[in-house]
Motif scaffolding. Structure first.
Motif, PDB file in Angstrom:
ATOM      1  N   ILE A  79      -8.598   3.298  -2.865  1.00 56.46           N
ATOM      2  CA  ILE A  79      -7.836   3.067  -1.636  1.00 56.46           C
ATOM      3  C   ILE A  79      -8.744   2.731  -0.454  1.00 56.46           C
ATOM      4  O   ILE A  79      -8.286   2.229   0.566  1.00 56.46           O
ATOM      5  CB  ILE A  79      -6.949   4.295  -1.322  1.00 56.46           C
ATOM      6  CG1 ILE A  79      -6.013   4.562  -2.502  1.00 56.46           C
ATOM      7  CG2 ILE A  79      -6.097   4.072  -0.082  1.00 56.46           C
ATOM      8  CD1 ILE A  79      -5.109   3.387  -2.862  1.00 56.46           C
ATOM      9  N   TYR A 111      -3.799  -2.231  -7.174  1.00 53.63           N
ATOM     10  CA  TYR A 111      -3.299  -0.856  -7.131  1.00 53.63           C
ATOM     11  C   TYR A 111      -2.879  -0.350  -8.512  1.00 53.63           C
ATOM     12  O   TYR A 111      -3.248   0.759  -8.920  1.00 53.63           O
ATOM     13  CB  TYR A 111      -2.124  -0.756  -6.164  1.00 53.63           C
ATOM     14  CG  TYR A 111      -2.507  -0.931  -4.721  1.00 53.63           C
ATOM     15  CD1 TYR A 111      -3.278   0.020  -4.067  1.00 53.63           C
ATOM     16  CD2 TYR A 111      -2.106  -2.054  -4.003  1.00 53.63           C
ATOM     17  CE1 TYR A 111      -3.643  -0.133  -2.738  1.00 53.63           C
ATOM     18  CE2 TYR A 111      -2.471  -2.220  -2.674  1.00 53.63           C
ATOM     19  CZ  TYR A 111      -3.236  -1.260  -2.045  1.00 53.63           C
ATOM     20  OH  TYR A 111      -3.595  -1.420  -0.731  1.00 53.63           O
ATOM     21  N   PHE A 160       0.837  -1.203   0.000  1.00 53.68           N
ATOM     22  CA  PHE A 160       0.000   0.000   0.000  1.00 53.68           C
ATOM     23  C   PHE A 160       0.868   1.247   0.000  1.00 53.68           C
ATOM     24  O   PHE A 160       0.630   2.181  -0.781  1.00 53.68           O
ATOM     25  CB  PHE A 160      -0.911  -0.004   1.223  1.00 53.68           C
ATOM     26  CG  PHE A 160      -1.448   1.356   1.574  1.00 53.68           C
ATOM     27  CD1 PHE A 160      -2.454   1.940   0.823  1.00 53.68           C
ATOM     28  CD2 PHE A 160      -0.936   2.067   2.654  1.00 53.68           C
ATOM     29  CE1 PHE A 160      -2.944   3.198   1.142  1.00 53.68           C
ATOM     30  CE2 PHE A 160      -1.414   3.323   2.978  1.00 53.68           C
ATOM     31  CZ  PHE A 160      -2.420   3.893   2.216  1.00 53.68           C
ATOM     32  N   GLY A 206      -9.415   7.338   0.739  1.00 45.95           N
ATOM     33  CA  GLY A 206     -10.394   6.413   0.189  1.00 45.95           C
ATOM     34  C   GLY A 206     -11.732   7.027  -0.142  1.00 45.95           C
ATOM     35  O   GLY A 206     -12.657   6.319  -0.539  1.00 45.95           O
ATOM     36  N   PHE A 218      -8.111  -0.682   1.076  1.00 39.46           N
ATOM     37  CA  PHE A 218      -7.031  -0.879   2.046  1.00 39.46           C
ATOM     38  C   PHE A 218      -7.497  -0.550   3.447  1.00 39.46           C
ATOM     39  O   PHE A 218      -7.256  -1.315   4.392  1.00 39.46           O
ATOM     40  CB  PHE A 218      -5.827  -0.015   1.685  1.00 39.46           C
ATOM     41  CG  PHE A 218      -4.789   0.046   2.779  1.00 39.46           C
ATOM     42  CD1 PHE A 218      -3.920  -1.009   2.996  1.00 39.46           C
ATOM     43  CD2 PHE A 218      -4.704   1.156   3.618  1.00 39.46           C
ATOM     44  CE1 PHE A 218      -2.980  -0.974   4.011  1.00 39.46           C
ATOM     45  CE2 PHE A 218      -3.766   1.204   4.641  1.00 39.46           C
ATOM     46  CZ  PHE A 218      -2.899   0.136   4.835  1.00 39.46           C
ATOM     47  N   ILE A 257       0.671   3.786  -3.023  1.00 38.21           N
ATOM     48  CA  ILE A 257       0.000   5.062  -2.785  1.00 38.21           C
ATOM     49  C   ILE A 257       0.939   6.226  -3.083  1.00 38.21           C
ATOM     50  O   ILE A 257       0.506   7.269  -3.595  1.00 38.21           O
ATOM     51  CB  ILE A 257      -0.557   5.164  -1.334  1.00 38.21           C
ATOM     52  CG1 ILE A 257      -1.503   6.366  -1.204  1.00 38.21           C
ATOM     53  CG2 ILE A 257       0.554   5.271  -0.313  1.00 38.21           C
ATOM     54  CD1 ILE A 257      -2.708   6.313  -2.100  1.00 38.21           C
TER      55      ILE A 257
END
Length: 329
Positions: A118, A279, A85, A113, A121, A89
Motif C-alpha cells: 500500500i 492490489y 484503493f 504502507g 498508493f 484496502i
C-alpha cells in the motif's frame, strides 16, 4: 476510445505490472546458494524493480503539459486512484483479519504502507499533489526547464546512490531526488527529439538497460550498497533505457503486427486492468504463500499464475455494473 490509445504506453504499463509481481514472487525461489542461482534470482528481482519507475514515467508522459484547473485535475485523478484503493484496502484488511489472523498492529502497518504494497498508493498521492506544480513549470519553461530539473535530479540521485548525501547538513536537494523525477523523465523522453535515428536510439536504449541491469545484478552478488531501490542511479537508468527501447521500437513500427491482433488486445487489457491487478495480486500472493512452495523450477509458473489470475479477477469485475468504477480499471 481504444483506437486513441498509445500502444507503447499500454505495452510499458503491462510490462510494469508484470515486473512488480516479479519482485513479489521472491519468496518462492528455492536454493540460491550457487552462483548461477543467485545470478538468476538477482536478474529476476532487479528487472522487477523497474516496474514502479515505469508506471510513474507513463503518468508523467500522459499528465504533464496539459491545460487544466488544479481542482479539476485533483478531482479526476484522485477519484481514479482513491476509489479503487478504498475498495481493495477494505478487502485486504478483511481477508487479513479473518483469513490470515493478522492483529490490529499488522493491519495498521498494511494500511499505512509500512508493510505490504500500500506504500505505492501513499506515494502516488504525493506525486499527484505535486504534478500541477510541475505541470505549470513545464508549460512555462518547456523541455529546457526540465533539463535544468533533471540535471539536478541526476546529480542528487548519484550522490544518494553512493551514500554521499547530503554533502553538508544544510545542503538539501531532496526536492529533486524524490519519486517526482520519474514522471518528469517520462514526459521528457516522450517529447524530446534527440536528433538520432530511431534504430540507433532503440539500440542505445537496449544497451543502457542491459548495462545497468548487469550493474544492478553485480551489486547484489557482491553485496555493494547502492542506496534505496527506487532512488538510485542504476535503477533510474535501467528504467530510462527500457523506456527508450520500447518507445523507439514503436517508432520503428515493430509492434504493428500485434497491435490489432489477440496479443495486442491482451496487452491493452492488462494495461487497463493494471491498477486493480496491483492490489488483487497481493491477496493471491499471500494465499499461495501458505503452500510454502520454494522451487526455482516453478518460479515462472507461479509468476504466470499470479499475473493471469489477477488479470482475470479485474477483467471479470470490470464487466459487472457498479464494480467497474471501484475495481481499478
Amino acid at each position: 476510445m481504444v483506437k486513441n490509445r498509445i500502444f507503447y504506453y499500454d505495452l510499458l504499463r503491462a510490462i510494469a505490472i508484470v515486473a512488480v509481481i516479479m519482485c513479489h514472487v521472491d519468496p518462492f525461489f528455492g536454493n540460491i546458494d550457487s552462483f548461477l542461482n543467485h545470478t538468476m534470482h538477482s536478474i529476476f528481482h532487479d528487472i522487477g524493480l523497474m516496474g514502479v519507475p515505469i508506471f510513474l514515467m507513463i503518468s508523467g508522459a500522459l499528465l504533464l503539459n496539459k491545460d487544466y484547473q488544479i481542482s479539476d485535475f485533483l478531482k479526476r485523478r484522485f477519484s481514479r486512484i482513491f476509489i479503487p484503493f478504498l475498495f481493495w484496502i477494505i478487502i485486504i484488511l478483511l481477508v487479513g483479519y479473518f483469513y490470515f489472523n493478522w492483529d490490529v498492529n499488522h493491519l495498521w502497518n498494511i494500511f499505512t504502507g509500512k508493510k505490504g504494497i500500500i506504500w505505492f498508493f501513499w506515494m502516488l498521492v504525493g506525486i499527484y499533489l505535486f504534478l500541477p506544480v510541475i505541470n505549470s513549470f513545464v508549460r512555462e519553461y518547456g523541455l529546457r526547464g526540465l533539463e535544468y530539473f533533471l540535471a539536478i535530479y541526476f546529480f542528487t540521485v548519484i550522490l544518494k546512490t553512493f551514500n554521499h548525501y547530503p554533502l553538508f547538513p544544510t545542503f538539501d536537494l531532496n526536492y529533486f531526488a524524490s519519486f517526482i523525477g520519474y514522471p518528469v523523465m517520462g514526459y521528457y523522453l516522450s517529447n524530446k527529439d534527440f536528433k538520432i535515428a530511431d534504430l540507433k536510439m532503440c539500440i542505445i536504449g537496449l544497451g543502457i538497460f542491459l548495462a545497468f541491469l548487469a550493474a544492478y545484478v553485480a551489486s547484489g552478488i557482491y553485496h555493494i550498497n547502492i542506496g534505496m531501490h527506487y532512488q538510485n542511479f542504476i535503477n533510474v537508468m535501467m528504467a530510462v533505457g527500457f523506456f527508450i527501447f520500447i518507445q523507439y521500437l514503436d517508432r520503428l513500427d515493430a509492434f504493428n503486427a500485434i497491435k490489432e491482433g489477440l496479443w495486442g488486445k491482451m496487452i491493452v487489457s492488462i494495461s487497463i486492468c493494471s491498477y486493480g491487478m496491483y492490489y488483487v495480486h497481493y491477496i493471491i500472493l499471500r494465499i499461495i504463500k501458505q503452500f510454502d512452495i520454494h522451487s526455482n523450477k516453478y518460479i515462472i509458473f507461479i509468476l504466470l499464475l499470479i499475473v493471469v489470475s489477477s488479470w482475470i479477477v479485474i477483467y471479470i469485475l470490470s464487466k459487472i455494473p457498479y464494480l467497474k468504477k471501484v475495481c481499478g480499471v
